[in-house]
Design a protein around this motif. Structure first.
Motif, PDB file in Angstrom:
ATOM      1  N   ARG A   1      20.177  20.421 -19.071  1.00  0.00           N
ATOM      2  CA  ARG A   1      19.371  21.356 -18.450  1.00  0.00           C
ATOM      3  C   ARG A   1      19.288  21.552 -16.608  1.00  0.00           C
ATOM      4  N   PHE A   2      19.795  22.204 -16.191  1.00  0.00           N
ATOM      5  CA  PHE A   2      19.323  22.223 -15.048  1.00  0.00           C
ATOM      6  C   PHE A   2      20.215  23.704 -14.109  1.00  0.00           C
ATOM      7  N   SER A   3      18.922  23.929 -12.917  1.00  0.00           N
ATOM      8  CA  SER A   3      19.481  25.330 -12.554  1.00  0.00           C
ATOM      9  C   SER A   3      18.498  25.629 -10.752  1.00  0.00           C
ATOM     10  N   THR A   4      18.925  26.273 -10.598  1.00  0.00           N
ATOM     11  CA  THR A   4      18.227  26.810  -9.107  1.00  0.00           C
ATOM     12  C   THR A   4      16.760  26.404  -8.584  1.00  0.00           C
ATOM     13  N   LEU A   5      16.143  25.815  -7.911  1.00  0.00           N
ATOM     14  CA  LEU A   5      14.920  25.874  -8.105  1.00  0.00           C
ATOM     15  C   LEU A   5      13.989  27.323  -7.633  1.00  0.00           C
ATOM     16  N   ALA A   6      12.524  27.592  -7.918  1.00  0.00           N
ATOM     17  CA  ALA A   6      11.851  28.625  -8.059  1.00  0.00           C
ATOM     18  C   ALA A   6      10.918  28.635  -7.707  1.00  0.00           C
ATOM     19  N   GLY A   7       9.960  29.534  -7.369  1.00  0.00           N
ATOM     20  CA  GLY A   7       8.524  29.653  -6.620  1.00  0.00           C
ATOM     21  C   GLY A   7       7.934  30.549  -6.340  1.00  0.00           C
ATOM     22  N   PHE A   8       6.379  30.495  -6.533  1.00  0.00           N
ATOM     23  CA  PHE A   8       6.495  32.180  -6.676  1.00  0.00           C
ATOM     24  C   PHE A   8       5.726  32.107  -5.090  1.00  0.00           C
ATOM     25  N   VAL A   9       6.111  33.658  -4.590  1.00  0.00           N
ATOM     26  CA  VAL A   9       5.555  33.994  -2.941  1.00  0.00           C
ATOM     27  C   VAL A   9       3.537  33.338  -3.552  1.00  0.00           C
ATOM     28  N   GLU A  10       2.722  33.130  -1.902  1.00  0.00           N
ATOM     29  CA  GLU A  10       1.736  32.329  -2.233  1.00  0.00           C
ATOM     30  C   GLU A  10       0.750  33.199  -1.371  1.00  0.00           C
ATOM     31  N   PRO A  11       0.037  33.813  -0.821  1.00  0.00           N
ATOM     32  CA  PRO A  11      -0.976  34.991  -0.278  1.00  0.00           C
ATOM     33  C   PRO A  11      -0.694  34.587   0.942  1.00  0.00           C
ATOM     34  N   GLY A  12      -0.720  35.212   2.187  1.00  0.00           N
ATOM     35  CA  GLY A  12      -0.327  35.006   3.442  1.00  0.00           C
ATOM     36  C   GLY A  12       1.333  34.723   3.651  1.00  0.00           C
TER      37      GLY A  12
ATOM     38  N   GLU B   1      -9.096  51.936 -10.544  1.00  0.00           N
ATOM     39  CA  GLU B   1      -7.927  52.243 -11.117  1.00  0.00           C
ATOM     40  C   GLU B   1      -7.206  50.191 -11.048  1.00  0.00           C
ATOM     41  N   HIS B   2      -6.527  50.260 -11.969  1.00  0.00           N
ATOM     42  CA  HIS B   2      -5.635  48.841 -11.844  1.00  0.00           C
ATOM     43  C   HIS B   2      -4.266  49.151 -12.748  1.00  0.00           C
ATOM     44  N   TYR B   3      -3.154  48.603 -11.523  1.00  0.00           N
ATOM     45  CA  TYR B   3      -2.020  48.967 -12.092  1.00  0.00           C
ATOM     46  C   TYR B   3      -1.669  47.751 -12.517  1.00  0.00           C
ATOM     47  N   PRO B   4      -0.075  48.212 -12.744  1.00  0.00           N
ATOM     48  CA  PRO B   4       0.664  46.959 -13.261  1.00  0.00           C
ATOM     49  C   PRO B   4       1.355  45.942 -12.572  1.00  0.00           C
ATOM     50  N   ARG B   5       0.718  44.830 -12.791  1.00  0.00           N
ATOM     51  CA  ARG B   5       0.984  43.733 -11.842  1.00  0.00           C
ATOM     52  C   ARG B   5       2.621  43.323 -12.021  1.00  0.00           C
ATOM     53  N   THR B   6       2.458  42.702 -10.479  1.00  0.00           N
ATOM     54  CA  THR B   6       3.961  42.382 -10.546  1.00  0.00           C
ATOM     55  C   THR B   6       4.506  40.810  -9.516  1.00  0.00           C
ATOM     56  N   ASP B   7       4.730  39.907 -10.235  1.00  0.00           N
ATOM     57  CA  ASP B   7       4.364  38.505  -9.214  1.00  0.00           C
ATOM     58  C   ASP B   7       6.140  38.128  -8.329  1.00  0.00           C
ATOM     59  N   PRO B   8       5.693  38.304  -7.004  1.00  0.00           N
ATOM     60  CA  PRO B   8       7.156  38.297  -6.626  1.00  0.00           C
ATOM     61  C   PRO B   8       7.560  36.333  -5.959  1.00  0.00           C
ATOM     62  N   ALA B   9       8.476  36.442  -6.366  1.00  0.00           N
ATOM     63  CA  ALA B   9       8.766  35.132  -6.735  1.00  0.00           C
ATOM     64  C   ALA B   9      10.341  34.299  -6.424  1.00  0.00           C
ATOM     65  N   VAL B  10      10.289  33.384  -5.214  1.00  0.00           N
ATOM     66  CA  VAL B  10      11.258  33.228  -5.127  1.00  0.00           C
ATOM     67  C   VAL B  10      12.577  32.152  -6.225  1.00  0.00           C
ATOM     68  N   ILE B  11      14.034  32.874  -6.290  1.00  0.00           N
ATOM     69  CA  ILE B  11      14.754  31.547  -6.381  1.00  0.00           C
ATOM     70  C   ILE B  11      16.033  31.482  -5.516  1.00  0.00           C
ATOM     71  N   MET B  12      16.502  30.561  -5.328  1.00  0.00           N
ATOM     72  CA  MET B  12      17.507  29.762  -4.191  1.00  0.00           C
ATOM     73  C   MET B  12      18.032  28.333  -4.908  1.00  0.00           C
ATOM     74  N   ALA B  13      19.709  28.662  -4.121  1.00  0.00           N
ATOM     75  CA  ALA B  13      20.572  28.153  -4.557  1.00  0.00           C
ATOM     76  C   ALA B  13      20.437  27.812  -3.371  1.00  0.00           C
TER      77      ALA B  13
ATOM     78  N   SER C   1       5.085  34.524   3.826  1.00  0.00           N
ATOM     79  CA  SER C   1       6.742  35.452   3.963  1.00  0.00           C
ATOM     80  C   SER C   1       7.697  35.599   3.172  1.00  0.00           C
ATOM     81  N   ILE C   2       8.094  35.670   2.551  1.00  0.00           N
ATOM     82  CA  ILE C   2       9.803  35.005   1.551  1.00  0.00           C
ATOM     83  C   ILE C   2      10.206  34.078   1.750  1.00  0.00           C
ATOM     84  N   GLU C   3      10.575  33.671   3.097  1.00  0.00           N
ATOM     85  CA  GLU C   3      10.879  33.385   3.637  1.00  0.00           C
ATOM     86  C   GLU C   3      10.427  31.179   3.712  1.00  0.00           C
TER      87      GLU C   3
END
Length: 314
Positions: free
Chosen positions: A200-211, A168-180, A213-215
């Motif tokens: 066009r400027f904005s805050t930095l962001a990126g995906f959480v990698e395996p293993g 069984e496969h479930y909907p995928r959600t990819d955690p991403a951090v975005i920071m001021a 923490s979000i910090e």
């Protein structure tokens, strides 16, 4: 510093307001209940296609999802997704189709979430973000990642089941951090991605990698993209962002260094801005504010201390 932020701290983040919709996940495997709900005269449904829905303006100036009773819906069996029930007991379904239906009155128009999310009520926005997220996942996960065989839809659109190996496969959600990111002088760090237009400027962001923490992810992404070291990390809020499958986790982060060294792969340019610097850049057109739907706009605004200039959706 509180005089800058008190009156913006509680401004809502798009797509996160209470919707009044109970997702009622316990009904997703109850085929008899789903059939009865679909047949009920109060049930409402709408079509989602390629991340778009039909929206329409009401005579009193509101914008709504174009929904129909289920008995008027275009035919589809496999791609019918149960989204939940509102406080009045009305059930809602989304229908995934290859194209949006036409409208005889010609007043409705197609819209994606970036535009519609700013216009719709919390209920309609919640229904749309749920439907778009499911559609994105359904279109790109039709085969079993374990054995490669084709999967079938189950749980009213919330599971894909492999008939060959039983996975069984479930909907995928990819955690991403975005920071001021701010420094000791309370300047904010904004960057421009390689493929973004000038200004066009904005805050930095990126995906959480395996293993990770979000910090840790916040500190790694900032250092990789612009060479800045980060110390304290403070969580602010999250936002569903199904483009195609992210959950944005928003932070304030305090820089412990200030010398910028962009990576050139993701970030083309990055700059420190004081509030006066950013105001002048907005007024001259040198910097374009983020679209109001994004959590980036709310993060910048909490630091800026007042609403950002409005940017039209074009």
């Amino acid at each position: 510093m509180t005089t800058w932020t008190d009156h913006t701290a509680d401004r809502p983040i798009s797509l996160t307001a209470p919707s009044g919709i109970d997702r009622a996940a316990h009904h997703r495997l109850d085929e008899a209940w789903l059939a009865a709900a679909w047949s009920h005269p109060s049930t409402r449904c709408f079509v989602v296609s390629g991340g778009q829905v039909l929206i329409d303006e009401t005579p009193d100036g509101r914008t709504e999802l174009v929904m129909t009773p289920s008995f008027e819906a275009p035919l589809t069996e496999a791609h019918r997704y149960f989204l939940g029930i509102d406080e009045d007991g009305v059930a809602y379904f989304a229908l995934q189709k290859d194209s949006l239906p036409g409208r005889m009155d010609q007043s409705a128009r197609p819209a994606g979430l970036r535009e519609a999310g700013l216009l719709l009520s919390p209920r309609d926005a919640a229904l749309m973000v749920h439907a778009v997220g499911l559609e994105n996942w359904q279109r790109t996960h039709r085969f079993c990642s374990r054995c490669g065989e084709r999967t079938v839809i189950a749980a009213a659109g919330h599971i894909r089941r492999c008939t060959a190996c039983g996975a069984e496969h479930y909907p995928r959600t990819d955690p991403a951090v975005i920071m001021a990111v701010t420094d000791q002088d309370d300047r904010i760090l904004l960057g421009r991605q390689v493929h973004w237009p000038e200004g066009r400027f904005s805050t930095l962001a990126g995906f959480v990698e395996p293993g990770e923490s979000i910090e840790q992810s916040v500190r790694r992404e900032v250092h990789e993209e612009v060479g800045i070291s980060v110390g304290e990390v403070q969580y602010i809020a999250s936002q569903p962002w199904p483009f195609p499958s992210s959950l944005m986790l928003g932070f304030f982060a305090r820089a412990t260094s200030t010398e910028i060294s962009v990576d050139g792969d993701e970030i083309h340019e990055a700059r420190w801005f004081s509030r006066d610097d950013l105001t002048a850049a907005f007024e001259s057109g040198e910097v374009l504010p983020p679209y109001g739907i994004s959590i980036a706009a709310r993060l910048i605004e909490r630091w800026y201390g007042r609403p950002l200039p409005t940017r039209s959706f074009v």
